[in-house]
Every structure is written in structure tokens, then in C-alpha cells.
Design a protein around this motif. Structure first.
Motif, PDB file in Angstrom:
ATOM      1  N   LYS A 192      24.157  69.186  53.630  1.00 31.78           N
ATOM      2  CA  LYS A 192      25.630  69.208  53.733  1.00 31.78           C
ATOM      3  C   LYS A 192      26.254  68.247  52.724  1.00 31.78           C
ATOM      4  O   LYS A 192      27.257  68.557  52.078  1.00 31.78           O
ATOM      5  CB  LYS A 192      26.065  68.832  55.154  1.00 31.78           C
ATOM      6  CG  LYS A 192      25.950  70.010  56.114  1.00 31.78           C
ATOM      7  CD  LYS A 192      26.480  69.625  57.480  1.00 31.78           C
ATOM      8  CE  LYS A 192      26.308  70.770  58.463  1.00 31.78           C
ATOM      9  NZ  LYS A 192      26.272  70.285  59.854  1.00 31.78           N
ATOM     10  N   LYS A 193      25.632  67.071  52.596  1.00 37.42           N
ATOM     11  CA  LYS A 193      26.154  66.087  51.629  1.00 37.42           C
ATOM     12  C   LYS A 193      26.000  66.609  50.209  1.00 37.42           C
ATOM     13  O   LYS A 193      26.887  66.457  49.366  1.00 37.42           O
ATOM     14  CB  LYS A 193      25.405  64.752  51.776  1.00 37.42           C
ATOM     15  CG  LYS A 193      25.781  64.012  53.047  1.00 37.42           C
ATOM     16  CD  LYS A 193      24.968  62.736  53.190  1.00 37.42           C
ATOM     17  CE  LYS A 193      25.193  62.124  54.566  1.00 37.42           C
ATOM     18  NZ  LYS A 193      24.119  61.225  54.989  1.00 37.42           N
ATOM     19  N   LYS A 196      28.722  69.007  49.419  1.00 33.96           N
ATOM     20  CA  LYS A 196      30.009  68.322  49.184  1.00 33.96           C
ATOM     21  C   LYS A 196      30.041  67.720  47.785  1.00 33.96           C
ATOM     22  O   LYS A 196      31.031  67.809  47.066  1.00 33.96           O
ATOM     23  CB  LYS A 196      30.187  67.179  50.203  1.00 33.96           C
ATOM     24  CG  LYS A 196      30.948  67.593  51.428  1.00 33.96           C
ATOM     25  CD  LYS A 196      31.340  66.347  52.202  1.00 33.96           C
ATOM     26  CE  LYS A 196      31.872  66.762  53.549  1.00 33.96           C
ATOM     27  NZ  LYS A 196      31.742  65.740  54.568  1.00 33.96           N
ATOM     28  N   GLU A 199      30.518  70.386  45.144  1.00 34.29           N
ATOM     29  CA  GLU A 199      31.907  70.849  44.978  1.00 34.29           C
ATOM     30  C   GLU A 199      32.771  69.793  44.295  1.00 34.29           C
ATOM     31  O   GLU A 199      33.596  70.107  43.441  1.00 34.29           O
ATOM     32  CB  GLU A 199      32.526  71.217  46.336  1.00 34.29           C
ATOM     33  CG  GLU A 199      32.009  72.534  46.914  1.00 34.29           C
ATOM     34  CD  GLU A 199      32.168  73.743  45.977  1.00 34.29           C
ATOM     35  OE1 GLU A 199      33.094  73.760  45.136  1.00 34.29           O
ATOM     36  OE2 GLU A 199      31.353  74.676  46.072  1.00 34.29           O
ATOM     37  N   ALA A 200      32.550  68.542  44.680  1.00 37.69           N
ATOM     38  CA  ALA A 200      33.416  67.481  44.127  1.00 37.69           C
ATOM     39  C   ALA A 200      33.075  67.146  42.682  1.00 37.69           C
ATOM     40  O   ALA A 200      33.969  66.909  41.870  1.00 37.69           O
ATOM     41  CB  ALA A 200      33.295  66.224  44.989  1.00 37.69           C
TER      42      ALA A 200
END
Ligand SMILES: Nc1ncnc2c1ncn2[C@@H]1O[C@H](COP(=O)(O)OP(=O)(O)OP(=O)(O)O)[C@@H](O)[C@H]1O
Ligand SMILES: O=c1ccn([C@@H]2O[C@H](COP(=O)(O)O)[C@@H](O)[C@H]2O)c(=O)[nH]1
Ligand SMILES: [Mg+2]
Length: 247
Positions: A192-193, A196, A199-200
Motif C-alpha cells: 500500500k505504501k 502511494k 502515485e506521488a
């Protein structure tokens, strides 16, 4: 038109001694984003033992976390004779070889964050410089704009092309959780990290190269062979190019 641009790739900062001394005078320290670890100033003179080669390289960045890009890279190597450099594998090798950055890299990977650019670029550069091959697949790098800028500054060139394996999150999670290679980051929390962070930080890199017409987006859903049939024409387009053969 972009074919002509692709053969201009060179390691000019390493090749031209006057320009190399000017860029290498100061440690490069452009690392500030919260997702990255503590900055470690990079002293390019650490690369002294690595002989520059006065030749062009063909560089492909391969992006898309958990998408099956490592699997596709193996097929590209087999079919088109590239040297495959997985940034993640190079970092994992540092952990097991007990290098001075080993524990920092381990923690960073466990948390799904990005290892400081100067560490990763140095590992990649070392591999490129020590290889007889001139066609490279750089897998899983650059992960951020910082990575991209550090690479371009130090290498003195942009990639020739970027392959982006576009994989839906659900499929990526399924693949990674069933990989069974004992990777410390193959668990749902870290995945999950990583998504993220992708995407960032990684998406802007893809967007950057897309504006330059360098991105080949591959639909990563399907069998390994079906996906490779999308990849094949990207490289086959170069096969009749005399300059590509020379590379
Ligand atoms: N097309 C596919 N369909 C189903 N499974 C696949 C496919 N391609 C690869 N896999 C499997 O998915 C898992 C992840 O593949 P791979 O390691 O190649 O991905 P990756 O993009 O390199 O991942 P990472 O970014 O985490 O290094 C592996 O277990 C691999 O065997
Ligand atoms: O350029 C890079 C490449 C990787 N990392 C770290 O390693 C893991 C695993 O990378 P894979 O490409 O999936 O093998 C990644 O999540 C990062 O933590 C990196 O920092 N920089
Ligand atoms: Mg991989």
C-alpha cells in the motif's frame, strides 16, 4: 524524428574531462522530499575507479511497480540482447553484501520509501560502466523526479525510451502477494505504501517523459506472452536502424 534523438545518448559529463571536472566540483545534494531518506551528499569523485567509455548507450527506463516488468525484462534481454539492471536488485544486493548503506536501504525498502538518489545512481552507474553491453534496461528507476534529475545530471543524458507497464492495483497486489521470493516488501502494508509513493513520486516522472514523447505505455494485464507482444514492436522498430546496431 525521435529515432534520431535516441542515438545521441552519451555520458558527456564523464567523457569530457573539462565538463566533468566542473560538474563534479561540488557534492550534489538535491534531495529533500519527505518520502526519501536522509540526504547523503554524493561526491562524484567516488566514481574515480570506474573508467569512462567514450561511446553512446541506448537506455530504456522500465517502470510500473509489481506489474511484471522484471519478467518482461528477461524476455527483452533474451530477444533483443539488452543488459538488465534492476535498481531494486542492486539495492537488495547492497543489503546482503553488508555495505555501509545496507541497514538504511533495508529500512527504506521495508517502509516502501525511496533510497537516496546518490546511492542508487552510483550503483547503476557502476554497472553501466563495467558492462560491455551498450543497451540497458534500467528496471524500477527513476522512482522520483529527484532520481531522474540526479541520473540525467550525472550520466549527462536522458533515456532513449521509457516503458511503462500499466497494471491495475488489484492485479498488482495479487501478483506481488503470490510472488514467494521472500522479499521483505511483499506484504500488504508495504505494498500500500509503495503504491502511494508510486502515485506521488513516480507518476510525475512518467508524465515528464510522456511530454517528451518517450513513453510507451504497455497494458500489463494478460499472459506474459501477450504482454510481450506489445513490447516487441517497441524494440523491433530499432532493429533496422544502423545506429541502433552500432550501439
Ligand atoms: N503477465 C503475468 N500474469 C501473471 N503473473 C505475472 C505476470 N507477469 C509476471 N507475473 C508474476 O507476478 C509477480 C511479479 O512479477 P515481477 O517480479 O516481474 O514484477 P515487477 O514489476 O518486477 O515487480 P517489482 O516492482 O515489485 O519488482 C511474479 O511472481 C511474476 O511471476
Ligand atoms: O530506484 C529505486 C528502486 C527501488 N527502490 C526501493 O526498492 C524497493 C523495491 O524495488 P523494486 O523495483 O520493486 O524491486 C522499492 O519499493 C524502493 O523501496 C528505491 O528506493 N529506488
Ligand atoms: Mg522487479
Amino acid at each position: 524524428m525521435w529515432r534520431r534523438a535516441t542515438i545521441q545518448s552519451s555520458f558527456s559529463y564523464l567523457i569530457n574531462s573539462s565538463s566533468s571536472s566542473s560538474i563534479f566540483k561540488q557534492p550534489i545534494n538535491i534531495f529533500s522530499h519527505t518520502f526519501t531518506s536522509t540526504p547523503i551528499p554524493f561526491h562524484p569523485q567516488e566514481m574515480d575507479g570506474i573508467p569512462p567509455k567514450h561511446i553512446s548507450r541506448f537506455i530504456t527506463f522500465v517502470l510500473g511497480p509489481g506489474s511484471g516488468k522484471g519478467t518482461q525484462c528477461a524476455k527483452i534481454v533474451e530477444t533483443f540482447g539488452f543488459k538488465h539492471l534492476s535498481a531494486g536488485d542492486l539495492l537488495r544486493r547492497e543489503i546482503v553484501s553488508d555495505s555501509k548503506y545496507g541497514s538504511m536501504i533495508l529500512t527504506t525498502i521495508k517502509e516502501g520509501r525511496i533510497v537516496p538518489s546518490e546511492v542508487t545512481v552510483k550503483l547503476i552507474l557502476r554497472e553501466i560502466q563495467s558492462s560491455d553491453n551498450l543497451k540497458f534496461l534500467i528496471d524500477g528507476f527513476p522512482r522520483s523526479e529527484e532520481n531522474r534529475i540526479a541520473f540525467e545530471q550525472i550520466i549527462g543524458a536522458e533515456p532513449n525510451i521509457v516503458l511503462f507497464f500499466d497494471c491495475p492495483e488489484e492485479e498488482m497486489v495479487k501478483r506481488v502477494l503470490s510472488r514467494n521470493q521472500g522479499r521483505i516488501d511483499d506484504n500488504i502494508d508495504t505494498i500500500k505504501k509503495r503504491l502511494k509513493v508510486f502515485e506521488a513520486l513516480n507518476r510525475p516522472v512518467i508524465d515528464h517523459y510522456a511530454t517528451k514523447g518517450k513513453v510507451h505505455k504497455i497494458n500489463a494485464v494478460g499472459t506474459v506472452d501477450q504482454i510481450f507482444e506489445q513490447v516487441r514492436p517497441v524494440f523491433a522498430a530499432f532493429e533496422h536502424d544502423a545506429d541502433w546496431k552500432a550501439v
